[in-house]
Structures are given as structure tokens and as C-alpha cells.
Design a protein around this motif. Structure first.
Motif, mmCIF file in Angstrom:
data_model
loop_
_atom_site.group_PDB
_atom_site.id
_atom_site.type_symbol
_atom_site.label_atom_id
_atom_site.label_comp_id
_atom_site.label_asym_id
_atom_site.label_seq_id
_atom_site.Cartn_x
_atom_site.Cartn_y
_atom_site.Cartn_z
ATOM 1 N N LEU A 191 0.515 -1.458 -0.253
ATOM 2 C CA LEU A 191 -0.130 0.092 -0.169
ATOM 3 C C LEU A 191 1.043 1.496 0.092
ATOM 4 N N ASN A 192 2.241 1.248 0.366
ATOM 5 C CA ASN A 192 2.941 2.674 0.410
ATOM 6 C C ASN A 192 4.147 2.359 -0.338
ATOM 7 N N GLN A 193 4.261 1.936 -1.568
ATOM 8 C CA GLN A 193 4.405 1.522 -2.508
ATOM 9 C C GLN A 193 4.241 2.624 -3.714
ATOM 10 N N ASN A 194 4.991 2.617 -4.352
ATOM 11 C CA ASN A 194 4.488 3.225 -5.930
ATOM 12 C C ASN A 194 4.539 2.580 -7.320
ATOM 13 N N PHE A 195 3.402 1.720 -8.004
ATOM 14 C CA PHE A 195 3.940 0.936 -8.632
ATOM 15 C C PHE A 195 3.314 2.139 -10.242
ATOM 16 N N MET A 196 4.934 1.670 -11.142
ATOM 17 C CA MET A 196 4.211 2.291 -12.657
ATOM 18 C C MET A 196 3.351 1.314 -13.561
ATOM 19 N N LEU A 197 2.837 1.961 -13.968
ATOM 20 C CA LEU A 197 1.362 1.632 -15.280
ATOM 21 C C LEU A 197 1.613 1.687 -16.747
ATOM 22 N N ILE A 198 2.183 0.325 -17.216
ATOM 23 C CA ILE A 198 2.339 0.851 -18.762
ATOM 24 C C ILE A 198 1.322 0.941 -19.280
ATOM 25 N N VAL A 199 0.359 1.904 -19.840
ATOM 26 C CA VAL A 199 -0.500 1.530 -20.070
ATOM 27 C C VAL A 199 -0.878 1.481 -21.973
ATOM 28 N N THR A 200 -0.841 0.368 -22.850
ATOM 29 C CA THR A 200 -0.778 0.832 -24.407
ATOM 30 C C THR A 200 -2.230 1.368 -24.709
ATOM 31 N N HIS A 201 -2.963 1.954 -25.654
ATOM 32 C CA HIS A 201 -4.035 1.768 -25.927
ATOM 33 C C HIS A 201 -3.636 1.905 -27.628
ATOM 34 N N ARG A 202 -4.277 0.820 -27.679
ATOM 35 C CA ARG A 202 -4.509 -0.128 -28.586
ATOM 36 C C ARG A 202 -4.776 0.369 -29.891
ATOM 37 N N GLU A 203 -5.504 1.335 -29.784
ATOM 38 C CA GLU A 203 -6.089 2.363 -31.189
ATOM 39 C C GLU A 203 -5.109 3.224 -31.695
ATOM 40 N N VAL A 204 -4.029 3.516 -31.519
ATOM 41 C CA VAL A 204 -3.235 4.600 -31.196
ATOM 42 C C VAL A 204 -1.979 4.060 -31.374
ATOM 43 N N GLN A 205 -1.448 3.077 -31.097
ATOM 44 C CA GLN A 205 -0.588 3.046 -30.267
ATOM 45 C C GLN A 205 0.552 3.880 -30.106
ATOM 46 N N ARG A 206 -0.273 3.774 -28.713
ATOM 47 C CA ARG A 206 0.505 4.956 -27.735
ATOM 48 C C ARG A 206 1.008 4.691 -26.422
ATOM 49 N N GLU A 207 1.375 5.048 -25.536
ATOM 50 C CA GLU A 207 2.246 3.894 -24.597
ATOM 51 C C GLU A 207 1.931 5.366 -23.343
ATOM 52 N N TYR A 208 1.480 4.624 -22.377
ATOM 53 C CA TYR A 208 1.362 6.271 -20.980
ATOM 54 C C TYR A 208 1.486 5.135 -19.876
ATOM 55 N N ASN A 209 3.134 6.241 -19.578
ATOM 56 C CA ASN A 209 3.895 5.479 -18.255
ATOM 57 C C ASN A 209 2.702 6.788 -17.010
ATOM 58 N N LEU A 210 2.616 5.930 -16.036
ATOM 59 C CA LEU A 210 1.767 6.294 -15.528
ATOM 60 C C LEU A 210 1.972 5.920 -13.723
ATOM 61 N N ASN A 211 1.976 6.157 -12.822
ATOM 62 C CA ASN A 211 2.963 6.305 -11.570
ATOM 63 C C ASN A 211 1.336 6.435 -10.646
ATOM 64 N N PHE A 212 1.295 5.135 -9.979
ATOM 65 C CA PHE A 212 0.085 5.005 -8.628
ATOM 66 C C PHE A 212 0.514 4.763 -7.659
ATOM 67 N N SER A 213 -0.348 5.045 -6.075
ATOM 68 C CA SER A 213 0.477 4.307 -4.683
ATOM 69 C C SER A 213 -0.413 3.004 -4.957
ATOM 70 N N GLY A 214 -0.105 2.403 -4.282
ATOM 71 C CA GLY A 214 -0.480 0.795 -4.155
ATOM 72 C C GLY A 214 -2.428 1.121 -3.012
ATOM 73 N N SER A 215 -2.239 2.558 -2.836
ATOM 74 C CA SER A 215 -3.687 2.598 -2.030
ATOM 75 C C SER A 215 -4.407 2.978 -2.785
ATOM 76 N N SER A 216 -4.076 2.927 -4.417
ATOM 77 C CA SER A 216 -4.969 3.438 -5.803
ATOM 78 C C SER A 216 -6.110 2.343 -5.935
ATOM 79 N N THR A 217 -7.086 2.735 -6.525
ATOM 80 C CA THR A 217 -8.177 1.718 -6.796
ATOM 81 C C THR A 217 -7.594 1.354 -8.196
#
Length: 651
Positions: A191-217
Motif C-alpha cells: 500500500l505504501n509502494q508506488n506502481f508504474m503502469l505502462i498502459v498501451t492505447h491499442r487504437e493509436v499505439q501510444r504508451e502512457y507511463n502512469l505512477n499510482f500508489s498502492g492504495s489507489s483503486t
């Protein structure tokens, strides 16, 4: 390289042969084989000997010509497919099938194992690799997550028609679970860690690097992705969520995603072309489609409201209070509310906003010593922009950005959502930066916010080095901050050099002034000492004169009071006394033998030798005459008929 028209024909033939209806997946497979139709088909459809020949070569195809998903109509060639086959595979050409590599991300409790195998391997081969990595017997493993139903250890991977990237998970029902205390401790740590989510948008083939805390839903992730991709949550089609992520209200720490980085893919769900039964069937896979209920909004477009407007209104309605009060009289109070609201929305890890007016921020950043000066970062917030939530939570609150800003910048913020606050800032901007910068900010559209202004103070003016818009990434934001710091550092070194030279000149001048002041002080002290010495000499001279006058007056008085000196022929007894002074001179006088000793003392005093300061000493016998009784006569004291007395100064 095939032309666009040829590619459309190849794509149509490939979908007809393989039964793959997803255009994105079909294009990806063709691009992996450089748009070689036969090689792409061989990569998807298993054959007996790995060779597929064109039907136009005059020989039969080895192995099944089409996959299990093909329709009966696919067995007969259409004109379009014929032309495509003739273009890609010349007559009697044989294409050898290359081994196809498959990637597996296998999850077990809090661990993730990456496995890469050829499609000719079996499920048992995967278990043997996992046995070495996880230290779990293969016989105790249940490998789940297959999209084609149940498999056994002897199943060959190529018969499952798997995509290149796959996610599986391991169950061990026969093994005891870890203790609840260790699980709760690990969950609390996650819960206290930060997670890096690499989200690929399939239609436009673009990646987003998003940082979220472990407590995010998971729901917060999907809402942020909506802000980035404009795909409403109910239309988002996801790939990559672990099997344990069964509820959008689940935290990322409990969802089982990989730490510190996890890859996800999102696309738009083609809900308008699907029946309600198809939609309900797809919604049963919680890893692919959001479980948010969209029935209430299914017919929203009939009323002229699109998804973006509807969810934008909902997102705004969730906000409890504005970032800054409208028409705030005191900028410091407005910034206090801004900081409190920012912390409540995005957490306590955020830049330290300067509390005070913009002019006070200038004073703090620009007008100290050159070594203490900093850049000024002005953050302009806009609640109506779709980029604001992601920019604040992922970029502005990233630990690296927060740390860099706190070390090198004074950060000041303002909310541009309300028109009154916007107009007030533009007025301040015109006064401090000039009309050009104010016009630049005035022309920015809402969706280009938030803005980040990097400002450097100069001798005569303030220069805006950079205007950073909200559609950026953490790396790009850091690069632009560092680039501004390079410019500022070069200018700061010049300012420090000039300041040091100026201080050196001022120090020399101060030293000269101090030496001159000390010299003046010494001259004045010397002059005053001389004046005091002269005054003291004058005072002593006056005292001496007064004393001399007083002595002279006493001497004259004593001299006048003396009885007359008797003559030598006097009939009375006469004593002749001779006096020797300390300087060796002699004087003498005659006294009546009956005269008292006091008369002798008065006589000696009249000559300038008062008996208080001098004593008279007799010779034979040696005695101090001044110690004798002055009321006795000379005859009684045996100072008759003559005597020599010595005058000696008293100590």
C-alpha cells in the motif's frame, strides 16, 4: 513492400483464412511477418510439416488450410483472395515456417516470472521452468489463465493459437497458504509502494507511463485513462489485469499486479455494433472489460449527450470544493486553500507551494544573494481540463519532480478555473512579465492546461524561459526543468562572479574607510591627550602657584610674628643657633635663652622650611629636635649657648 491497396487485400485474405475478426490483432500478426501472407498464416495455423504452399502452384496444401474459426465459405477462394495469393506467393514457391516465440507472464502470489518458449513446446515445459523459479513441484501446480479452456501438461502450445504475449497465474491448492500476519504485512508494505503502469492505447499505439500508489483503486486508474484517451470507463476494453483483480474498488496493492512495473493494454469496446447478449458475455471477463454498469447511459447519445460530456460532468461533480475561492482579497489565504485542496485530492507528496503574493515569490526567488537565488515555477491549475488530473497525480506529484522542484525552484500556484481569478492573474502577469507573455497565456485553450511557467530573474526584468503544457510526461517535464536549470546556472555563475567582484571592491573601500577612520581617531586621541596634558600642567601650575602664595603668606606672617633678634651685647642670656639646609647652605640667628622652641620653628618656617615638612636634627647628641616639646625654652633643651642644627626633609 506492399502498397496500401495490396495490404487491404492481404488483410482481407488473412482474416478469411484464419478467422481472426480483430483487425488490430490481424495487422499486428501481418506486420510481424513483414506482410508475408503465407508466413503469417503458418504462424497462426498449425500444419503437419510446417510448410504451406499456394493453391496456384498446382500442388495441394499440406495440413489444414484454415483454422478452427474459419467458416465453410472460407474454403473456396474469392477473386480478392486469389489476387492476393498470386501477388504474395508466386507459382510453385515454398515458404518454410519459422519457429514462433511466445512470451508468458506468470503470476504466483506476490511474484511474477517471465517465460519465453517456442510454440512447439508443451504446457509441461512451462511448469518445469516454473518449478525451478518458484521452488514448487510441478505436480502441485495448476496453471490457469488459458483462453481456450482446460489444458494438460502434454498440450502443445501452437495448438492453442495463442497471441505473442500471454498472462497466466499459478494456483497451489495442495500447499498451505502463507501466514495471515506475513500477508497483512506484505499488503501494508504494498500500500505504501508506488506502481508504474505502462498502459498501451491499442487504437493509436501510444504508451502512457502512469505512477499510482498502492492504495489507489482500479477504478481510479480507469478514470485517469479516460482523461488521457477519452474512452469512457464503460467502453474500456482491458488486457493484462491479473486474475485476482475481480473488482474495480480493489486497490492496486491487493490486485496482484507486478511491482514495480506492470503492463496493460486498453482499447475502445465496440459496443454500438454488439447485441446486449454479446455485451453481457464479454462483461463476464473482468480482466478484459470494466465491470462498471453502463446500462443507464446506453441511450445517452439519443439525447445529444456524448460520453465525454457526461463523464466530464460527473468528474466535476465529484470535486468537493474549488481549488481557490473566487475574488479572494488576500493571495496568501487563497494559496493556503489551494494547498489544502491540492493535498486532499492528490496526496501530501506534492511541491511546496509558496504562500504569499506573486511579488513576494519574486522577492524570495530573485532578490537575495546570487548564490541563494532560485528559479520561479508558476503552476496554473484548470479544473475543466481533461489533462489536469493526470498531470497533477502522475507528473507534478512524482517524487523525482517534487524533490527537484524543492531543491532548485520556488513554486507558486494559481487557479485559472474561475474567470475572476483568471483575469486577476493576467493582470499580474502583464505587470510582472509584460503583455506578450500575458497574451500567450490568454490564448491557451482549456484543454492545453495546466501550464507550468519557468521564470528566471534578471537585472532589469523577469524572463519566462519555458511554458510547459499539460500534455507531457514525467521524463519530458524533468528534461525541460533540467534544461531551464542549465540556463539559470550559467546566468547564476555570472551573477556570482559579478557579485564577488563587487563585494571585493566594497571590501577594499570599507578597509580604506576603516583605516582612514582609525587614523582620524588616533589623531583626535593624540590631540585630546595633548590638550589634557596641557590642561593638567596648567592646573598643577595653578596649584603650585597657589601653594607658593599660601606658603609665602604664612612665611611672612610667621616672620612678622617673630620677636626681635637680640643683640650680641645684650645683658640677657643669648643662644646662637646655626642652621644647615639640605642644599648645604647655612644661616644663623640669635635667640634669647628663655625663648621657647616654637620660636625656633617659626623662624625656620619663615625661611621656607615649615616644621610639618622638615625636621631639625641635633648633632651632639644626635636627636630630632622637632620631636621635643615646643613650649620648653632653649635653655631647658640644652640649646644654649650655641648649637648647629641640620634641616632634613621628612619622608
Amino acid at each position: 513492400m506492399a502498397s496500401n491497396t495490396d495490404r487491404e487485400m492481404i488483410l482481407a485474405d488473412f482474416q478469411a483464412c484464419t478467422g481472426i475478426e480483430n483487425i488490430d490483432e490481424a495487422i499486428t500478426l501481418l506486420e510481424q511477418n513483414n506482410w508475408d501472407l503465407v508466413a503469417a498464416i503458418n504462424g497462426v495455423i498449425p500444419t503437419e510439416n510446417g510448410i504451406l504452399q499456394s493453391e496456384y502452384s498446382g500442388e495441394t496444401l499440406q495440413g489444414p488450410a484454415y483454422g478452427p474459426a474459419s467458416h465453410p465459405s472460407s474454403s473456396s477462394s474469392t477473386p480478392s483472395s486469389s489476387s492476393a495469393f498470386r501477388h504474395v506467393v508466386p507459382s510453385r514457391q515454398i515458404v518454410e515456417r519459422q519457429p514462433r516465440m511466445l512470451d508468458f507472464r506468470v503470476e504466483y502470489r506476490d511474484r511474477n516470472v517471465d517465460v519465453v518458449l517456442e510454440d512447439s513446446s508443451t504446457v509441461g515445459d512451462i511448469k518445469h521452468i516454473l518449478e525451478n523459479e518458484l521452488q514448487i513441484p510441478a505436480s502441485k501446480m495448476l496453471l490457469k489463465g488459458w483462453k481456450t479452456g482446460e489444458v494438460d501438461d502434454s498440450t502443445v502450445l501452437k495448438t492453442l493459437h495463442l497471441p505473442k504475449n500471454n498472462s497466466l497465474y499459478v494456483l497451489t491448492p495442495d500447499l498451505p497458504p502463507p501466514s495471515s500476519s506475513s500477508l497483512s504485512g506484505a499488503l501494508q508494505e504494498s500500500l505504501n509502494q508506488n506502481f508504474m503502469l505502462i498502459v498501451t492505447h491499442r487504437e493509436v499505439q501510444r504508451e502512457y507511463n502512469l505512477n499510482f500508489s498502492g492504495s489507489s483503486t482500479i477504478q481510479e486508474v480507469k478514470q485517469n485513462v479516460y482523461d488521457l484517451t477519452s474512452i469512457p470507463v464503460r467502453h474500456q476494453l482491458w488486457e493484462g489485469w491479473p486474475a485476482s483483480a475481480t473488482d474495480d474498488s480493489m486497490t492496486l496493492a491487493a490486485s496482484g499486479i507486478s511491482y514495480p512495473c506492470h503492463r496493460l493494454t486498453v482499447g475502445r469496446r465496440s459496443s454500438p455494433t454488439q447485441t446486449r447478449e454479446q455485451s453481457e458475455e464479454q462483461c463476464t471477463d473482468v480482466h478484459m472489460v470494466s465491470d462498471s454498469d453502463g446500462d443507464d447511459f446506453e441511450d445517452a447519445t439519443e439525447f445529444g449527450v456524448d460520453d465525454g460530456e457526461m463523464f466530464g460532468m460527473a468528474s466535476s461533480a465529484l470535486r468537493k470544493s474549488p481549488m481557490m475561492p473566487e475574488n479572494a482579497e488576500n493571495e496568501g489565504d487563497a494559496l493556503l486553500q489551494f494547498t489544502a485542496e491540492f493535498s486532499s485530492r492528490y496526496g501530501d507528496c506534492h511541491p511546496v507551494f509558496f504562500i504569499g503574493s506573486l511579488e513576494a515569490a519574486f522577492q524570495e526567488a530573485f532578490y537575495g544573494k546570487a548564490r541563494d537565488r532560485k528559479l520561479l515555477a508558476v503552476y496554473l491549475h484548470q479544473d475543466e481540463s481533461v489533462l489536469t488530473n493526470v498531470f497533477c497525480s502522475q507528473m507534478l506529484c512524482a517524487e523525482s519532480i517534487v524533490s527537484y522542484l524543492s531543491q532548485n525552484f520556488i513554486t507558486w500556484a494559481w487557479d485559472m478555473t474561475k474567470e475572476a481569478n483568471r483575469a486577476r492573474f493576467l493582470t499580474m502577469c502583464t505587470r510582472h512579465f509584460g503583455s506578450v507573455v500575458a497574451q500567450t497565456i490568454r490564448t491557451q485553450k482549456t484543454d492545453q492546461f495546466p501550464l507550468f511557467l519557468i521564470i528566471m530573474g534578471k537585472r532589469s526584468s523577469n524572463e519566462v524561459l519555458n511554458v510547459i503544457q499539460g500534455n507531457t510526461s514525467v521524463d519530458e517535464l524533468m528534461m525541460r526543468l533540467m534544461a531551464a536549470m542549465e540556463i539559470f546556472t550559467a546566468q547564476q555563475q555570472e551573477d556570482i562572479k559579478d557579485e564577488d567582484e563587487r563585494e571585493a571592491r566594497e571590501n577594499v573601500k570599507r578597509e580604506q574607510d576603516e583605516a582612514y577612520r582609525i587614523s582620524l581617531e588616533a589623531d583626535r586621541a593624540k590631540r585630546e591627550a595633548q590638550e589634557r596634558e596641557i590642561a593638567e600642567q596648567f592646573r598643577l601650575e595653578q596649584i603650585r602657584k597657589e601653594q607658593e602664595e599660601e606658603r609665602e603668606a604664612i612665611r611672612l606672617s610667621l616672620e612678622q610674628s617673630l620677636p626681635p633678634e637680640p643683640k650680641e651685647e645684650s645683658s640677657e642670656s643669648v643662644s646662637k643657633l646655626r642652621f644647615r639646609t639640605p642644599s648645604g647652605e647655612f644661616f644663623e640667628r640669635r635667640f634669647l635663652a628663655t625663648s621657647k622652641l616654637q620660636v625656633v620653628f617659626d623662624f625656620v618656617a619663615s625661611k621656607g622650611y615649615p616644621w610639618e615638612e622638615f625636621k631639625l636634627l641635633g648633632t651632639f647628641p644626635r636627636r630630632d629636635v622637632t620631636q621635643l616639646d615646643p613650649n620648653k625654652s632653649l635653655l631647658e633643651l640644652k640649646l644654649y649657648p650655641q648649637e648647629t642644627l641640620f634641616l632634613e626633609a621628612k619622608e
